[in-house]
Design a protein around this motif. Structure first.
Motif, PDB file in Angstrom:
ATOM      1  N   ILE A 116       2.750  10.584  -2.025  1.00 48.21           N
ATOM      2  CA  ILE A 116       2.517   9.141  -1.921  1.00 48.21           C
ATOM      3  C   ILE A 116       2.857   8.444  -3.238  1.00 48.21           C
ATOM      4  CG2 ILE A 116       0.664   7.415  -1.689  1.00 48.21           C
ATOM      5  CD1 ILE A 116      -0.398   9.251   0.584  1.00 48.21           C
ATOM      6  N   PHE A 117       2.435   9.044  -4.344  1.00 52.86           N
ATOM      7  CA  PHE A 117       2.777   8.437  -5.644  1.00 52.86           C
ATOM      8  C   PHE A 117       4.301   8.442  -5.851  1.00 52.86           C
ATOM      9  CE2 PHE A 117      -1.469   9.216  -8.134  1.00 52.86           C
ATOM     10  CZ  PHE A 117      -2.156   8.522  -7.156  1.00 52.86           C
ATOM     11  N   TYR A 124     -11.384   8.944  -1.493  1.00 50.30           N
ATOM     12  CA  TYR A 124     -12.233   8.737  -0.309  1.00 50.30           C
ATOM     13  C   TYR A 124     -12.363  10.020   0.525  1.00 50.30           C
ATOM     14  CZ  TYR A 124      -7.836   7.645   2.244  1.00 50.30           C
ATOM     15  OH  TYR A 124      -6.570   7.685   2.784  1.00 50.30           O
ATOM     16  N   LEU A 169      -9.926  -0.069   4.937  1.00 48.59           N
ATOM     17  CA  LEU A 169      -9.143  -0.926   4.057  1.00 48.59           C
ATOM     18  C   LEU A 169      -8.918  -2.299   4.687  1.00 48.59           C
ATOM     19  CD1 LEU A 169      -8.212  -0.250   1.321  1.00 48.59           C
ATOM     20  CD2 LEU A 169      -6.057   0.575   2.230  1.00 48.59           C
ATOM     21  N   HIS A 195      -7.968  15.056  -0.874  1.00 43.79           N
ATOM     22  CA  HIS A 195      -6.631  15.146  -0.275  1.00 43.79           C
ATOM     23  C   HIS A 195      -5.924  16.426  -0.739  1.00 43.79           C
ATOM     24  CE1 HIS A 195      -6.462  10.861   0.948  1.00 43.79           C
ATOM     25  NE2 HIS A 195      -6.929  10.539  -0.235  1.00 43.79           N
ATOM     26  N   PHE A 204      -8.464  -1.914  -5.662  1.00 43.07           N
ATOM     27  CA  PHE A 204      -7.530  -2.994  -5.335  1.00 43.07           C
ATOM     28  C   PHE A 204      -8.025  -4.350  -5.855  1.00 43.07           C
ATOM     29  CE2 PHE A 204      -6.344   0.023  -1.833  1.00 43.07           C
ATOM     30  CZ  PHE A 204      -5.059   0.262  -2.280  1.00 43.07           C
ATOM     31  N   GLU A 234      -5.726   1.396   8.172  1.00 46.43           N
ATOM     32  CA  GLU A 234      -7.034   2.049   8.193  1.00 46.43           C
ATOM     33  C   GLU A 234      -8.126   0.992   8.297  1.00 46.43           C
ATOM     34  OE1 GLU A 234      -9.624   4.986   5.367  1.00 46.43           O
ATOM     35  OE2 GLU A 234      -7.454   4.921   5.130  1.00 46.43           O
ATOM     36  N   MET A 283       5.749   5.695  -3.768  1.00 42.09           N
ATOM     37  CA  MET A 283       5.428   4.362  -4.300  1.00 42.09           C
ATOM     38  C   MET A 283       6.280   4.057  -5.530  1.00 42.09           C
ATOM     39  SD  MET A 283       1.253   4.536  -3.955  1.00 42.09           S
ATOM     40  CE  MET A 283       0.894   3.138  -4.994  1.00 42.09           C
ATOM     41  N   LEU A 322       0.831  -1.207   0.000  1.00 42.58           N
ATOM     42  CA  LEU A 322       0.000   0.000   0.000  1.00 42.58           C
ATOM     43  C   LEU A 322       0.869   1.262   0.000  1.00 42.58           C
ATOM     44  CD1 LEU A 322      -2.676  -1.089   2.645  1.00 42.58           C
ATOM     45  CD2 LEU A 322      -2.942  -1.006   0.153  1.00 42.58           C
ATOM     46  N   GLY A 323       0.226   2.376  -0.313  1.00 44.88           N
ATOM     47  CA  GLY A 323       0.938   3.650  -0.417  1.00 44.88           C
ATOM     48  C   GLY A 323       1.535   4.158   0.883  1.00 44.88           C
ATOM     49  N   ASP A 324       1.100   3.610   2.019  1.00 44.02           N
ATOM     50  CA  ASP A 324       1.745   4.011   3.279  1.00 44.02           C
ATOM     51  C   ASP A 324       2.524   2.831   3.878  1.00 44.02           C
ATOM     52  OD1 ASP A 324      -0.399   2.483   4.057  1.00 44.02           O
ATOM     53  OD2 ASP A 324      -1.125   3.850   5.601  1.00 44.02           O
ATOM     54  N   GLU A 376      -8.450   5.181  -3.524  1.00 44.79           N
ATOM     55  CA  GLU A 376      -7.646   5.798  -2.462  1.00 44.79           C
ATOM     56  C   GLU A 376      -7.503   7.312  -2.642  1.00 44.79           C
ATOM     57  OE1 GLU A 376      -6.736   3.913   0.293  1.00 44.79           O
ATOM     58  OE2 GLU A 376      -8.101   2.684  -0.880  1.00 44.79           O
ATOM     59  N   THR A 377      -7.483   7.761  -3.893  1.00 45.99           N
ATOM     60  CA  THR A 377      -7.328   9.211  -4.082  1.00 45.99           C
ATOM     61  C   THR A 377      -8.632   9.951  -3.801  1.00 45.99           C
ATOM     62  OG1 THR A 377      -7.872   9.056  -6.440  1.00 45.99           O
ATOM     63  CG2 THR A 377      -5.533   8.985  -5.882  1.00 45.99           C
ATOM     64  N   MET A 422      -0.359   0.097  -6.505  1.00 45.68           N
ATOM     65  CA  MET A 422      -1.436   0.650  -7.342  1.00 45.68           C
ATOM     66  C   MET A 422      -1.764   2.071  -6.964  1.00 45.68           C
ATOM     67  SD  MET A 422      -4.295  -2.214  -6.975  1.00 45.68           S
ATOM     68  CE  MET A 422      -3.808  -3.901  -6.713  1.00 45.68           C
ATOM     69  N   GLU A 423      -1.727   2.943  -7.961  1.00 45.26           N
ATOM     70  CA  GLU A 423      -2.295   4.284  -7.788  1.00 45.26           C
ATOM     71  C   GLU A 423      -3.763   4.149  -8.203  1.00 45.26           C
ATOM     72  OE1 GLU A 423       0.048   6.711 -10.383  1.00 45.26           O
ATOM     73  OE2 GLU A 423       1.921   6.269  -9.325  1.00 45.26           O
ATOM     74  N   VAL A 424      -4.677   4.268  -7.265  1.00 44.13           N
ATOM     75  CA  VAL A 424      -6.086   3.980  -7.583  1.00 44.13           C
ATOM     76  C   VAL A 424      -7.046   5.050  -7.067  1.00 44.13           C
ATOM     77  CG1 VAL A 424      -6.140   1.463  -7.904  1.00 44.13           C
ATOM     78  CG2 VAL A 424      -5.989   2.382  -5.590  1.00 44.13           C
TER      79      VAL A 424
HETATM   80  C1  DLZ Z   1      -3.606   8.353   0.718  1.00 41.27           C
HETATM   81  C2  DLZ Z   1      -3.390   7.486  -0.478  1.00 41.27           C
HETATM   82  C3  DLZ Z   1      -3.621   7.987  -1.762  1.00 41.27           C
HETATM   83  C4  DLZ Z   1      -4.016   9.400  -1.993  1.00 41.27           C
HETATM   84  N1  DLZ Z   1      -3.492   7.213  -2.836  1.00 41.27           N
HETATM   85  C5  DLZ Z   1      -3.107   5.924  -2.706  1.00 41.27           C
HETATM   86  C6  DLZ Z   1      -3.019   5.065  -3.824  1.00 41.27           C
HETATM   87  O1  DLZ Z   1      -3.309   5.426  -4.951  1.00 41.27           O
HETATM   88  N2  DLZ Z   1      -2.626   3.791  -3.614  1.00 41.27           N
HETATM   89  C7  DLZ Z   1      -2.337   3.314  -2.380  1.00 41.27           C
HETATM   90  O2  DLZ Z   1      -1.961   2.143  -2.259  1.00 41.27           O
HETATM   91  N3  DLZ Z   1      -2.452   4.103  -1.300  1.00 41.27           N
HETATM   92  C8  DLZ Z   1      -2.821   5.393  -1.423  1.00 41.27           C
HETATM   93  N4  DLZ Z   1      -2.969   6.185  -0.328  1.00 41.27           N
HETATM   94  C9  DLZ Z   1      -2.692   5.601   1.006  1.00 41.27           C
HETATM   95  C10 DLZ Z   1      -3.838   4.719   1.469  1.00 41.27           C
HETATM   96  O3  DLZ Z   1      -5.032   5.486   1.551  1.00 41.27           O
HETATM   97  C11 DLZ Z   1      -3.460   4.105   2.802  1.00 41.27           C
HETATM   98  O4  DLZ Z   1      -2.699   2.984   2.541  1.00 41.27           O
HETATM   99  C12 DLZ Z   1      -4.623   3.699   3.641  1.00 41.27           C
HETATM  100  O5  DLZ Z   1      -5.287   4.841   4.045  1.00 41.27           O
HETATM  101  C13 DLZ Z   1      -4.205   2.855   4.854  1.00 41.27           C
HETATM  102  O6  DLZ Z   1      -3.639   3.648   5.868  1.00 41.27           O
END
Ligand code: DLZ
Ligand code: FAD
Ligand code: SF4
Length: 513
Positions: A51-52, A40, A109, A43, A83, A106, A55, A9-11, A37-38, A32-34
């Motif tokens: 984050i991108f 919810y 997720l 941001h 995902f 989170e 990653m 994941l991005g974090d 996540e962008t 994955m940039e998805v």
């Molecule tokens: C915050 C974020 C954003 C903006 N985009 C991505 C993404 O495209 N792909 C990804 O894997 N994670 C992203 N994140 C971080 C996730 O939201 C984060 O992993 C969850 O909130 C779990 O803490």
């Protein structure tokens, strides 16, 4: 032999995770940039870019090391933007027999991936992210299950003993005290000069263009050509070293200070690197502990202890509260607040100098330090009576370090007191006298910090006193709550009426403050 797919994941950008110790051609790592996540929350532009960037960098590093990597960019044609569907594609392409993922931080997720894993038809495993000092349930296990509140200090002491940080040979706290917070409340008046920033600088205009081309809604300034956030562990470690060398010596003294000439003063700005796991909390806290052991004069105990407490105390504690209290915690509104967040939270266009500066800085830089978040922006929302769920959404979007496990308890519990005082024993709020003492904001403000109800009276004053009047039944008999509520209760009827009238007028005109 069936292959394994591992989701990153991005974090979860820790290249030192045990997953990566061995190169195995039968394992494919997926990033994955998805849009799930962008989108919810809206941001901050810098948060999505950072984050991108992180990653992409991590995927490059793993590829260089010989790992198999599948990376979905936001604009890729075959990116299904969530995902589950993207994973199914990778399962098919790699003939996967096993799916693994690291514990997400989170709740949303966690639920989604658990359900996906249960139904995907492969052998699955959820492994530790190997980041935190304690497990998800560690804080809950420390406290009585039915206790009305969990005091951070008690958990923090346990963590000091467990980590052995800042203890003497007999296991007693260095200097005889566990907590030196009282010494860490000085205003800053221009000296010592704030350290030279330890920002990095990159050109991320390409990533920003891709984000815009996809139509992702963001807030704030992208700062794409002079981008200050670290992309990889090497850069994050450099920032850690620079903070220890230049910021930690004065971190304690000015921890609560605010000033228009510096957005960070002596704060570390490592929360993004920590939260995306480029740095571990253990190494950050140990770096401070080592510095104090090496040179206690340069790195005073009060500064070092204050910093270590944030990392091994507050950070772990709020995570434990999050996992103990979700999912209901997100909807907590114990004070029944319903006002909408004013639209200037998205523009910074407000006359109140403290709010203009703190909100404006948040939008420009995706960063504000703790006291700006708690005692300026948060206190304004609390005393004005803004719906905590709206406040929570704004904080989750705007800050570079905002991930729900850490953001939500800080907003709902510590700042908005919406959880009935479970996390914070008293509401954190203030009138102009505190802002005036701890910052230079009031100097450049059209409002009068000393006035409560006149035409140019500081809005924080009427909101503050009205807050205690509105909630006096709840707080009057609570011995932990100080003088303010009693002072409010003892006001004359005409003073009370004037405060209430002024606060109602301010609320009605909140868009024009
Ligand atoms: C915050 C974020 C954003 C903006 N985009 C991505 C993404 O495209 N792909 C990804 O894997 N994670 C992203 N994140 C971080 C996730 O939201 C984060 O992993 C969850 O909130 C779990 O803490
Ligand atoms: P410093 O002040 O230098 O502190 C050092 C480190 O200690 C931080 O990097 C952080 O990892 C940790 N820390 C300090 N205070 C806290 C705390 N209360 N909870 C958890 N960790 C802490 N922090 C986030 O990481 N993400 C958030 O979304 C977030 N939202 C917040 C919302 C509100 C209303 C409040 C009051 C606080 C919030 N915090 C959040 C905590 C804190 O404000 C930030 O961690 C800090 O400002 C980040 O800047 P820094 O790295 O310069 O921290
Ligand atoms: Fe903020 Fe009031 Fe001071 Fe103006 S006078 S900066 S509104 S505290």
């Amino acid at each position: 032999m069936a292959s394994t797919v591992r989701l990153v994941l991005g974090d979860q950008l820790n290249p030192e995770h045990s997953w990566f110790k061995r190169v195995d051609p039968a394992v494919t790592y997926v990033f994955m940039e998805v849009r799930s996540e962008t989108d919810y929350v809206v941001h901050h532009a810098q948060k999505v870019i950072a984050i991108f960037a992180g990653m992409r960098r991590m995927a490059e590093l793993l590829t260089k090391q010989g790992h198999q990597v599948r990376y979905f960019r936001l604009g890729d044609k075959d990116n299904r933007q969530n995902f589950a569907e993207n994973l199914q594609q990778v399962f098919k392409a790699t003939k996967a027999g096993r799916f693994e993922y690291q514990e997400p931080d989170e709740w949303r997720l966690d639920q989604d991936l658990r359900a996906f894993a249960a139904g995907c038809g492969l052998v699955t495993a959820c492994v530790s992210s190997e980041h935190f000092l304690d497990g998800r349930g560690g804080v809950a296990a420390h406290f009585q299950k039915d206790a009305k509140r969990w005091l951070m200090e008690s958990y923090y002491r346990k963590m000091r003993v467990r980590t052995r940080l800042l203890l003497d040979e007999d296991g007693a706290p260095l200097g005889g005290e566990w907590n030196y917070d009282k010494e860490n409340r000085k205003p800053w008046k221009g000296t010592p000069p704030p350290p030279k920033p330890w920002d990095v600088s990159h050109d991320h205009s390409e990533i920003w263009q891709e984000i815009q081309a996809a139509g992702v809604r963001t807030m704030g300034e992208p700062s794409e050509k002079d981008f200050p956030w670290p992309r990889d562990r090497k850069e994050a470690l450099k920032q850690l070293d620079a903070f220890i060398e230049r910021g930690l010596p004065d971190f304690g003294d000015y921890e609560d200070a605010m000033h228009t000439s510096s957005d960070r003063l002596f704060h570390c700005r490592l929360s993004f690197a920590l939260n995306v796991k480029l740095l571990s909390p253990a190494e950050v806290a140990e770096a401070a502990d080592d510095a104090h052991a090496r040179d206690p004069k340069r790195y005073p105990l009060a500064a070092t202890e204050g910093f270590v407490r944030q990392i091994i105390g507050w950070r772990e504690y709020v995570r434990g509260v999050y996992w103990a209290k979700m999912p209901g915690y997100a909807d907590a509104n114990g004070l029944g607040h319903t006002l909408s967040l004013p639209s200037w939270f998205w523009t910074g266009k407000v006359k109140m100098n403290c709010m203009r500066h703190s909100v404006g800085q948040s939008l420009d830089t995706a960063y504000a330090h703790h006291i700006q978040r708690l005692m300026v922006i948060g206190s304004f929302c609390l005393t004005a009576g803004v719906d905590p769920a709206e406040v929570e959404r704004w904080y989750l979007g705007v800050y570079i370090d905002a991930f729900q496990w850490v953001e939500l308890p800080n907003v709902i519990g510590m700042s908005q007191h919406a959880d009935g005082g479970f996390l914070a024993s008293k509401p954190y709020c203030c009138a102009a006298s505190y802002v005036s003492k701890m910052s230079n904001y009031c100097g450049g403000c059209p409002y009068d910090p000393k006035d409560r109800t006149g035409p140019l009276a500081c809005p924080l004053n009427a909101f503050y006193w009205d807050f205690w009047l509105r909630h006096q039944d709840r707080f009057l008999n609570n011995p932990r709550i100080g003088m303010a509520v009693r002072q409010a209760a003892n006001m004359s009827p005409s003073e009370k009426a004037a405060v209430k009238k002024k606060a109602a007028e301010l609320r009605a005109g909140i868009e024009d403050l």
